[in-house]
Design a protein around this motif. Structure first.
Motif, PDB file in Angstrom:
ATOM      1  N   LEU A 161       0.664  -1.124   0.100  1.00  0.00           N
ATOM      2  CA  LEU A 161       0.064  -0.255   0.243  1.00  0.00           C
ATOM      3  C   LEU A 161       0.997   1.372  -0.282  1.00  0.00           C
ATOM      4  N   ALA A 162       2.290   1.281   1.142  1.00  0.00           N
ATOM      5  CA  ALA A 162       2.892   2.153   0.778  1.00  0.00           C
ATOM      6  C   ALA A 162       3.806   2.149  -0.877  1.00  0.00           C
ATOM      7  N   GLY A 163       3.863   1.533  -1.036  1.00  0.00           N
ATOM      8  CA  GLY A 163       3.938   1.912  -2.893  1.00  0.00           C
ATOM      9  C   GLY A 163       3.243   1.889  -3.291  1.00  0.00           C
ATOM     10  N   ASP A 164       1.913   2.117  -3.736  1.00  0.00           N
ATOM     11  CA  ASP A 164       1.076   2.645  -4.384  1.00  0.00           C
ATOM     12  C   ASP A 164       0.611   3.890  -3.599  1.00  0.00           C
ATOM     13  N   LEU A 165       0.492   3.801  -3.077  1.00  0.00           N
ATOM     14  CA  LEU A 165      -0.271   5.667  -2.652  1.00  0.00           C
ATOM     15  C   LEU A 165       1.579   6.398  -2.023  1.00  0.00           C
ATOM     16  N   GLY A 166       2.312   6.203  -2.404  1.00  0.00           N
ATOM     17  CA  GLY A 166       3.781   7.146  -1.862  1.00  0.00           C
ATOM     18  C   GLY A 166       3.890   7.476  -3.321  1.00  0.00           C
ATOM     19  N   PRO A 167       3.660   7.335  -4.409  1.00  0.00           N
ATOM     20  CA  PRO A 167       3.302   8.269  -5.549  1.00  0.00           C
ATOM     21  C   PRO A 167       1.920   9.632  -5.338  1.00  0.00           C
ATOM     22  N   ARG A 168       1.695   9.632  -5.023  1.00  0.00           N
ATOM     23  CA  ARG A 168       0.763  10.771  -4.318  1.00  0.00           C
ATOM     24  C   ARG A 168       0.912  11.766  -3.307  1.00  0.00           C
ATOM     25  N   GLY A 169       1.515  11.526  -2.766  1.00  0.00           N
ATOM     26  CA  GLY A 169       1.966  11.976  -1.230  1.00  0.00           C
ATOM     27  C   GLY A 169       1.386  11.194  -0.479  1.00  0.00           C
ATOM     28  N   ILE A 170       1.165  10.210  -0.615  1.00  0.00           N
ATOM     29  CA  ILE A 170      -0.019   9.836   0.267  1.00  0.00           C
ATOM     30  C   ILE A 170       1.258   8.822   1.052  1.00  0.00           C
ATOM     31  N   THR A 171       1.102   9.027   2.707  1.00  0.00           N
ATOM     32  CA  THR A 171       2.318   8.025   3.422  1.00  0.00           C
ATOM     33  C   THR A 171       1.297   6.434   4.523  1.00  0.00           C
ATOM     34  N   ALA A 172       1.781   5.169   4.456  1.00  0.00           N
ATOM     35  CA  ALA A 172       0.991   4.399   5.311  1.00  0.00           C
ATOM     36  C   ALA A 172       1.586   3.772   5.692  1.00  0.00           C
ATOM     37  N   ASN A 173       1.521   3.829   7.784  1.00  0.00           N
ATOM     38  CA  ASN A 173       2.278   2.807   8.738  1.00  0.00           C
ATOM     39  C   ASN A 173       1.031   2.221   8.897  1.00  0.00           C
ATOM     40  N   VAL A 174       1.672   1.015  10.134  1.00  0.00           N
ATOM     41  CA  VAL A 174       1.428   0.303  11.548  1.00  0.00           C
ATOM     42  C   VAL A 174       1.760   1.344  12.377  1.00  0.00           C
ATOM     43  N   VAL A 175       0.524   1.675  13.257  1.00  0.00           N
ATOM     44  CA  VAL A 175       1.092   2.233  15.205  1.00  0.00           C
ATOM     45  C   VAL A 175       0.983   0.391  15.531  1.00  0.00           C
ATOM     46  N   ALA A 176       1.510  -0.468  16.337  1.00  0.00           N
ATOM     47  CA  ALA A 176       0.985  -1.750  16.941  1.00  0.00           C
ATOM     48  C   ALA A 176       1.709  -1.449  18.561  1.00  0.00           C
ATOM     49  N   PRO A 177       0.491  -1.769  18.738  1.00  0.00           N
ATOM     50  CA  PRO A 177       0.455  -1.429  20.475  1.00  0.00           C
ATOM     51  C   PRO A 177       1.205  -3.054  21.409  1.00  0.00           C
ATOM     52  N   GLY A 178       1.671  -2.459  22.157  1.00  0.00           N
ATOM     53  CA  GLY A 178       1.570  -3.716  23.415  1.00  0.00           C
ATOM     54  C   GLY A 178      -0.118  -4.016  24.183  1.00  0.00           C
ATOM     55  N   TYR A 179       0.684  -4.719  25.657  1.00  0.00           N
ATOM     56  CA  TYR A 179      -0.624  -4.725  26.662  1.00  0.00           C
ATOM     57  C   TYR A 179      -1.383  -2.967  26.697  1.00  0.00           C
ATOM     58  N   VAL A 180      -2.813  -2.924  26.590  1.00  0.00           N
ATOM     59  CA  VAL A 180      -3.097  -1.699  26.538  1.00  0.00           C
ATOM     60  C   VAL A 180      -4.249  -1.911  27.692  1.00  0.00           C
ATOM     61  N   GLY A 181      -4.307  -1.048  29.233  1.00  0.00           N
ATOM     62  CA  GLY A 181      -5.347  -1.330  29.710  1.00  0.00           C
ATOM     63  C   GLY A 181      -6.775  -0.905  29.492  1.00  0.00           C
ATOM     64  N   ASP A 182      -7.454  -0.500  29.768  1.00  0.00           N
ATOM     65  CA  ASP A 182      -8.839   0.290  29.719  1.00  0.00           C
ATOM     66  C   ASP A 182      -9.521  -0.063  28.352  1.00  0.00           C
ATOM     67  N   THR A 183      -9.554  -0.871  28.058  1.00  0.00           N
ATOM     68  CA  THR A 183     -10.214  -1.210  26.640  1.00  0.00           C
ATOM     69  C   THR A 183     -11.097  -2.406  27.052  1.00  0.00           C
ATOM     70  N   GLY A 184     -11.931  -2.649  25.762  1.00  0.00           N
ATOM     71  CA  GLY A 184     -12.651  -4.192  26.125  1.00  0.00           C
ATOM     72  C   GLY A 184     -11.849  -5.495  24.837  1.00  0.00           C
ATOM     73  N   PHE A 185     -10.260  -5.525  25.216  1.00  0.00           N
ATOM     74  CA  PHE A 185     -10.152  -5.814  24.203  1.00  0.00           C
ATOM     75  C   PHE A 185     -10.040  -7.850  24.646  1.00  0.00           C
ATOM     76  N   PHE A 186     -10.177  -7.925  25.607  1.00  0.00           N
ATOM     77  CA  PHE A 186      -9.994  -9.791  26.865  1.00  0.00           C
ATOM     78  C   PHE A 186     -10.690  -9.294  27.048  1.00  0.00           C
ATOM     79  N   ARG A 187     -12.341  -8.767  26.142  1.00  0.00           N
ATOM     80  CA  ARG A 187     -13.617  -9.512  27.054  1.00  0.00           C
ATOM     81  C   ARG A 187     -13.642  -9.956  28.532  1.00  0.00           C
ATOM     82  N   ASP A 188     -13.761  -9.277  28.797  1.00  0.00           N
ATOM     83  CA  ASP A 188     -12.973 -10.112  30.194  1.00  0.00           C
ATOM     84  C   ASP A 188     -12.578 -10.613  31.329  1.00  0.00           C
TER      85      ASP A 188
END
Length: 243
Positions: A161-188
């Protein structure tokens, strides 16, 4: 992005947890924010709090994404593909091979296909200086079954995706979290011992907060990050340090 340069931001899965914090961050900075998700209640609550526009959408459904695109404003500056989560926690039956296949595909649909469909449907709305940011996971480098595989696939697909969008001046990246509290990720389903071990694995000795992820996303969407694309920004307190 800074005050005085209002842009249009879409945050998928924006009603709760990390997505909610991202939407709140951009709304506080004065940007036009659209939030989506499968549950109308949390979306409406966020809309009332921040002034964001709320639209119900299941991003793994091509028809739903097409309907979303038809309702969307003409220009999109920042797309945050946050919708997803570990669908194994939803109790899919993997007792036989057909059940295993369905459970595996559910994670791929929720975390990889959803991002691909949304980006494909809206990429023609992105202009120069735009950003696409996916929420990945520490699991992409540490396993976690089909969920980890889906997040690893997201990282690999983002390179194309980054290669496809780059010529248009658009960036594409990933933010990869570790364990984050205060979310419903683990469904209790996260017990005290597991939570303690996840925190102990960090160098900082604390769980992440949704606001930590929101800050990383905001940086990648900012003018300061215009030469960063095709990358993974790990936000996990030092729990995972790829070589």
């Amino acid at each position: 992005m800074t005050r005085g340069t209002a842009r249009t931001v879409l945050v998928t899965g924006g009603g709760t947890g990390i997505g909610r914090a991202i939407a709140q961050h951009f709304a506080t900075e004065g940007h036009t924010v659209v939030v989506t998700g499968r549950r109308a209640g949390p979306l409406q609550s966020l809309a009332e709090e921040t002034g964001a526009r709320a639209l119900v959408c299941d991003h793994s459904d091509p028809g739903a994404v097409e309907r979303l695109a038809a309702q969307f404003p003409g220009r999109l500056d920042v797309l945050v593909n946050n919708a997803g989560g570990n669908t194994d926690f939803d109790g899919a039956d993997a007792a036989d091979l057909a059940g295993y296949a369905a459970a595996f595909r559910a994670n791929l649909d929720a975390n990889l296909v959803s991002a691909a469909l949304t980006t494909r449907a809206l990429e023609d709305r992105l202009g120069e200086g735009g950003s696409v940011i996916h929420i990945g996971s520490i699991a992409a480098g540490q396993g976690a079954g089909s969920y980890g595989a889906a997040k690893a696939g997201l990282t690999a697909w983002n390179l194309s995706l980054a290669g496809d969008l780059g010529p248009r001046g658009i960036t594409a990246n990933v933010v990869a979290p570790g364990y984050v509290g205060d979310t419903g990720f683990f469904r209790d389903r996260l017990d005290a011992d597991r939570r303690t071990s996840l925190i102990a694995a960090t160098a900082l000795g604390r769980a992440g907060a949704p606001e930590d992820i929101a800050g990383a996303v905001a940086f990648l969407a900012s003018p300061s990050a215009r030469h960063i694309t095709g990358q993974v920004l790990h936000v996990n307190g030092g729990a995972y340090t790829p070589g």
